[in-house]
Design a protein around this motif. Structure first.
Motif, PDB file in Angstrom:
ATOM      1  N   MET A   1       0.841  -1.198   0.000  1.00  0.00           N
ATOM      2  CA  MET A   1       0.000   0.000   0.000  1.00  0.00           C
ATOM      3  C   MET A   1       0.874   1.244   0.000  1.00  0.00           C
ATOM      4  O   MET A   1       0.589   2.224  -0.714  1.00  0.00           O
ATOM      5  N   GLY A   2       1.944   1.243   0.771  1.00  0.00           N
ATOM      6  CA  GLY A   2       2.852   2.384   0.787  1.00  0.00           C
ATOM      7  C   GLY A   2       3.498   2.613  -0.567  1.00  0.00           C
ATOM      8  O   GLY A   2       3.661   3.766  -0.995  1.00  0.00           O
ATOM      9  N   GLN A   3       3.864   1.513  -1.239  1.00  0.00           N
ATOM     10  CA  GLN A   3       4.469   1.638  -2.561  1.00  0.00           C
ATOM     11  C   GLN A   3       3.485   2.226  -3.573  1.00  0.00           C
ATOM     12  O   GLN A   3       3.847   3.098  -4.370  1.00  0.00           O
ATOM     13  N   LEU A   4       2.240   1.743  -3.520  1.00  0.00           N
ATOM     14  CA  LEU A   4       1.239   2.242  -4.456  1.00  0.00           C
ATOM     15  C   LEU A   4       0.898   3.706  -4.211  1.00  0.00           C
ATOM     16  O   LEU A   4       0.727   4.489  -5.148  1.00  0.00           O
ATOM     17  N   MET A   5       0.795   4.087  -2.936  1.00  0.00           N
ATOM     18  CA  MET A   5       0.429   5.464  -2.610  1.00  0.00           C
ATOM     19  C   MET A   5       1.489   6.454  -3.081  1.00  0.00           C
ATOM     20  O   MET A   5       1.208   7.642  -3.249  1.00  0.00           O
ATOM     21  N   ALA A   6       2.713   5.974  -3.303  1.00  0.00           N
ATOM     22  CA  ALA A   6       3.784   6.855  -3.758  1.00  0.00           C
ATOM     23  C   ALA A   6       3.790   7.048  -5.270  1.00  0.00           C
ATOM     24  O   ALA A   6       4.603   7.815  -5.790  1.00  0.00           O
ATOM     25  N   THR A   7       2.900   6.363  -5.988  1.00  0.00           N
ATOM     26  CA  THR A   7       2.853   6.471  -7.445  1.00  0.00           C
ATOM     27  C   THR A   7       1.804   7.480  -7.882  1.00  0.00           C
ATOM     28  O   THR A   7       0.790   7.676  -7.200  1.00  0.00           O
ATOM     29  N   PRO A   8       1.993   8.137  -9.022  1.00  0.00           N
ATOM     30  CA  PRO A   8       0.991   9.100  -9.515  1.00  0.00           C
ATOM     31  C   PRO A   8      -0.355   8.441  -9.798  1.00  0.00           C
ATOM     32  O   PRO A   8      -1.402   9.085  -9.644  1.00  0.00           O
ATOM     33  N   GLN A   9      -0.363   7.167 -10.211  1.00  0.00           N
ATOM     34  CA  GLN A   9      -1.620   6.492 -10.534  1.00  0.00           C
ATOM     35  C   GLN A   9      -2.564   6.403  -9.332  1.00  0.00           C
ATOM     36  O   GLN A   9      -3.783   6.406  -9.480  1.00  0.00           O
ATOM     37  N   ALA A  10      -1.978   6.345  -8.139  1.00  0.00           N
ATOM     38  CA  ALA A  10      -2.807   6.187  -6.941  1.00  0.00           C
ATOM     39  C   ALA A  10      -3.672   7.404  -6.670  1.00  0.00           C
ATOM     40  O   ALA A  10      -4.713   7.304  -6.011  1.00  0.00           O
ATOM     41  N   GLN A  11      -3.294   8.567  -7.213  1.00  0.00           N
ATOM     42  CA  GLN A  11      -4.062   9.776  -6.951  1.00  0.00           C
ATOM     43  C   GLN A  11      -5.448   9.719  -7.572  1.00  0.00           C
ATOM     44  O   GLN A  11      -6.380  10.395  -7.108  1.00  0.00           O
ATOM     45  N   ASN A  12      -5.614   8.908  -8.613  1.00  0.00           N
ATOM     46  CA  ASN A  12      -6.914   8.802  -9.289  1.00  0.00           C
ATOM     47  C   ASN A  12      -7.669   7.533  -8.906  1.00  0.00           C
ATOM     48  O   ASN A  12      -8.696   7.214  -9.530  1.00  0.00           O
ATOM     49  N   MET A  13      -7.196   6.811  -7.885  1.00  0.00           N
ATOM     50  CA  MET A  13      -7.844   5.564  -7.488  1.00  0.00           C
ATOM     51  C   MET A  13      -8.626   5.757  -6.196  1.00  0.00           C
ATOM     52  O   MET A  13      -8.206   6.479  -5.292  1.00  0.00           O
ATOM     53  N   SER A  14      -9.778   5.093  -6.129  1.00  0.00           N
ATOM     54  CA  SER A  14     -10.577   5.134  -4.906  1.00  0.00           C
ATOM     55  C   SER A  14      -9.964   4.193  -3.875  1.00  0.00           C
ATOM     56  O   SER A  14      -9.083   3.376  -4.190  1.00  0.00           O
ATOM     57  N   ALA A  15     -10.435   4.284  -2.630  1.00  0.00           N
ATOM     58  CA  ALA A  15      -9.933   3.408  -1.564  1.00  0.00           C
ATOM     59  C   ALA A  15     -10.188   1.947  -1.905  1.00  0.00           C
ATOM     60  O   ALA A  15      -9.342   1.079  -1.652  1.00  0.00           O
ATOM     61  N   GLU A  16     -11.360   1.668  -2.494  1.00  0.00           N
ATOM     62  CA  GLU A  16     -11.685   0.290  -2.860  1.00  0.00           C
ATOM     63  C   GLU A  16     -10.752  -0.230  -3.942  1.00  0.00           C
ATOM     64  O   GLU A  16     -10.313  -1.388  -3.903  1.00  0.00           O
ATOM     65  N   GLU A  17     -10.427   0.644  -4.881  1.00  0.00           N
ATOM     66  CA  GLU A  17      -9.532   0.229  -5.959  1.00  0.00           C
ATOM     67  C   GLU A  17      -8.117  -0.014  -5.435  1.00  0.00           C
ATOM     68  O   GLU A  17      -7.431  -0.963  -5.860  1.00  0.00           O
ATOM     69  N   LEU A  18      -7.682   0.823  -4.513  1.00  0.00           N
ATOM     70  CA  LEU A  18      -6.353   0.621  -3.918  1.00  0.00           C
ATOM     71  C   LEU A  18      -6.291  -0.703  -3.171  1.00  0.00           C
ATOM     72  O   LEU A  18      -5.325  -1.469  -3.304  1.00  0.00           O
ATOM     73  N   GLU A  19      -7.304  -0.990  -2.353  1.00  0.00           N
ATOM     74  CA  GLU A  19      -7.328  -2.233  -1.596  1.00  0.00           C
ATOM     75  C   GLU A  19      -7.355  -3.442  -2.523  1.00  0.00           C
ATOM     76  O   GLU A  19      -6.696  -4.458  -2.255  1.00  0.00           O
ATOM     77  N   ALA A  20      -8.109  -3.334  -3.614  1.00  0.00           N
ATOM     78  CA  ALA A  20      -8.173  -4.446  -4.566  1.00  0.00           C
ATOM     79  C   ALA A  20      -6.820  -4.677  -5.227  1.00  0.00           C
ATOM     80  O   ALA A  20      -6.383  -5.819  -5.426  1.00  0.00           O
ATOM     81  N   ALA A  21      -6.128  -3.584  -5.573  1.00  0.00           N
ATOM     82  CA  ALA A  21      -4.808  -3.710  -6.202  1.00  0.00           C
ATOM     83  C   ALA A  21      -3.806  -4.329  -5.235  1.00  0.00           C
ATOM     84  O   ALA A  21      -3.000  -5.187  -5.613  1.00  0.00           O
ATOM     85  N   VAL A  22      -3.868  -3.910  -3.977  1.00  0.00           N
ATOM     86  CA  VAL A  22      -2.955  -4.469  -2.966  1.00  0.00           C
ATOM     87  C   VAL A  22      -3.229  -5.942  -2.762  1.00  0.00           C
ATOM     88  O   VAL A  22      -2.307  -6.768  -2.689  1.00  0.00           O
ATOM     89  N   GLU A  23      -4.502  -6.312  -2.663  1.00  0.00           N
ATOM     90  CA  GLU A  23      -4.869  -7.711  -2.458  1.00  0.00           C
ATOM     91  C   GLU A  23      -4.395  -8.590  -3.611  1.00  0.00           C
ATOM     92  O   GLU A  23      -4.010  -9.747  -3.405  1.00  0.00           O
ATOM     93  N   GLN A  24      -4.408  -8.047  -4.813  1.00  0.00           N
ATOM     94  CA  GLN A  24      -3.996  -8.809  -5.981  1.00  0.00           C
ATOM     95  C   GLN A  24      -2.479  -8.961  -6.055  1.00  0.00           C
ATOM     96  O   GLN A  24      -1.967 -10.023  -6.427  1.00  0.00           O
TER      97      GLN A  24
END
Length: 477
Positions: free
Chosen positions: A407-430
């Motif tokens: 989650m920390g790695q994803l939050m540091a990327t520009p793509q994460a700024q346009n993702m919802s909390a649900e989308e972030l959690e789904a990406a992390v789980e995958q």
């Protein structure tokens, strides 16, 4: 009548009559030694106000004080003002009845029967307790062969400052010491201690301490090393007001220390353990928490020298301390390093809602016969460092840690700024299982039936993880 028998009886009576005087002299020697020991401390002082020695008993009054202003001045704390004409002090009264047969409050056998009492009237402006009791009372006997037994008491206390919104309540405590072979065993207990302020409160219940030691209490006060084992326990603790009025509850808090001295090698091993059975609070839950740390092969002379330096450093201006510390290190550190000191984390474990883990680590400095040119020479220290460590975690805990990292790695990327909390959690789980699999393929972690483990080793300046060599960010000389 048998004349030899009469003569023997006469000699015995004379000895019993003379002995108390000489035992009284040893009491005076011990009092003077204690006063001198206290005066060796940087911010404490003691003064014998009176000393009356009789043939069979002794009474002394000793003033004890703490020099707060000296302490503040030594640390260059200019903002602190002490509106006191003299240092806060209390008076301790010693009454000793000399043996080998002592009289007084009781009759018995022993070298000395004594009481130490601190009325504490000087403190009643700040602390309240039963007006018929001293704030501290200690009564004991020094046995014919030197063993010490005593009981001590602090009564229930309370303190209130309405302007500050502060209240302290202490149930008091009782303690008992008795000799056991070459050791003294001391146990004490108190029912409760609570502190309340405007935005903070703490309550503790069922406090106890068990101590076994070979030295004297004076040695302990002076910070000298002697063999001992201490177990301090708090059954329950509740802390409120840490953040947004949150309350944290803890159960069975333990502090254990164990000191062993090897007189042949002039070294000491010290073990310290912290343990908490259960912690509960907002967004906080843990159980079976243990941290055990062992410091082995400590050079006793180095420890004594450091204690002396610590005392004198209290009176050194803060800006001069680093230079004085370096002088101390250059003069005293090498014998300690030659003793091959160890710092080991013997146990580190906890159970959390996410899972559980255990770990240990051993470190040891070896083969040192000279100090490095500069103490910041990392390559030098690593060359002489032997270390090994192991971390074991169940699958739930490993996945939770990996998810947090991802989650920390994803939050540091520009793509994460346009993702919802649900989308972030789904990406992390995958991606988390893939990351764990990648780490396993690289040899950084090893999968087991119950979870994952990692073993690290450092020897001769070379490091490995699970047997796989890894490069270090410097080249040891």
């Amino acid at each position: 009548m048998n004349k030899p028998l009469l003569a023997g009886a006469g000699v015995t009576l004379v000895a019993l009559g003379i002995a108390p005087y000489f035992i009284g002299s040893s009491v005076e020697d011990n009092v003077n030694a204690a006063v001198n020991g206290i005066n060796e401390q940087a911010v404490y002082s003691a003064e014998v106000l009176s000393y009356d020695k009789g043939w069979f008993s002794t009474k002394a009054e000793i003033k004890l004080a703490i020099d707060f202003q000296a302490l503040f001045n030594a640390q260059n704390v200019d903002a602190v003002e002490m509106p006191l004409d003299e240092n806060p002090n209390i008076t301790a009264t010693l009454v000793a009845h000399h043996g080998p047969v002592y009289f007084g409050d009781g009759v018995g056998l022993g070298r000395v029967h004594y009481t130490v009492s601190i009325d504490g009237d000087e403190l009643r402006e700040y602390v309240q307790w039963d007006g018929q009791q001293p704030i501290y009372h200690n009564e004991g006997v020094v046995g014919l062969f030197g063993g010490l037994s005593y009981e001590d008491v602090i009564p229930a206390l309370s303190a209130t400052n309405e302007e500050e919104g502060f209240t302290l309540l202490f149930s008091g405590y009782t303690g008992e010491a008795k000799p056991d072979g070459g050791q003294t065993l001391y146990t004490s207990s108190g029912e409760s201690l609570s502190i309340n302020a405007d935005e903070f409160s703490m309550k503790m219940a069922n406090l106890s301490m068990d101590v076994a030691y070979d030295g004297s209490m004076m040695e302990a006060f002076k910070g000298e090393l002697f063999e001992s084992k201490i177990e301090a326990l708090i059954e329950t603790m509740e802390v409120s007001g840490l953040e947004a009025g949150a309350t944290v509850q803890l159960e069975n808090i333990a502090l254990i220390t164990d000191t062993n001295i090897d007189k042949d090698n002039n070294t000491a091993n010290v073990y310290v353990e912290y343990a908490i059975d259960k912690v509960e609070g907002p967004e906080l839950e843990a159980s079976d928490m243990v941290l055990g740390v062992a410091l082995n092969n400590l050079d006793v002379d180095f420890i004594k020298a450091y204690q002396d330096f610590s005392k004198t450093s209290l009176m050194i201006p803060p800006e001069e301390v680093p230079a004085k510390m370096m002088e101390f290190v250059e003069a005293n550190l090498l014998p300690q390093l030659k003793a091959e000191p160890e710092l080991n984390i013997t146990t580190l474990k906890a159970t959390l809602p996410e899972g559980s883990f255990t770990a240990h680590a051993n470190t040891k400095l070896v083969g040192i016969d000279a100090l490095p040119g500069t103490m910041e020479d990392v390559a030098y220290w690593v060359t002489h460092l032997m270390a090994d460590a192991q971390i074991v975690a169940d699958k739930a805990f490993a996945q939770s840690v990996a998810s947090g990292y991802m989650m920390g790695q994803l939050m540091a990327t520009p793509q994460a700024q346009n993702m919802s909390a649900e989308e972030l959690e789904a990406a992390v789980e995958q991606q988390t299982p893939m990351m764990l699999s990648t780490f396993a393929q690289q040899g950084l972690i090893k999968e087991t039936e119950k979870g994952y483990e990692t073993k690290l080793e450092l020897k001769d300046g070379k490091a490995s993880v699970n047997g796989t060599p890894i490069p270090l960010p410097f080249a040891p000389q």
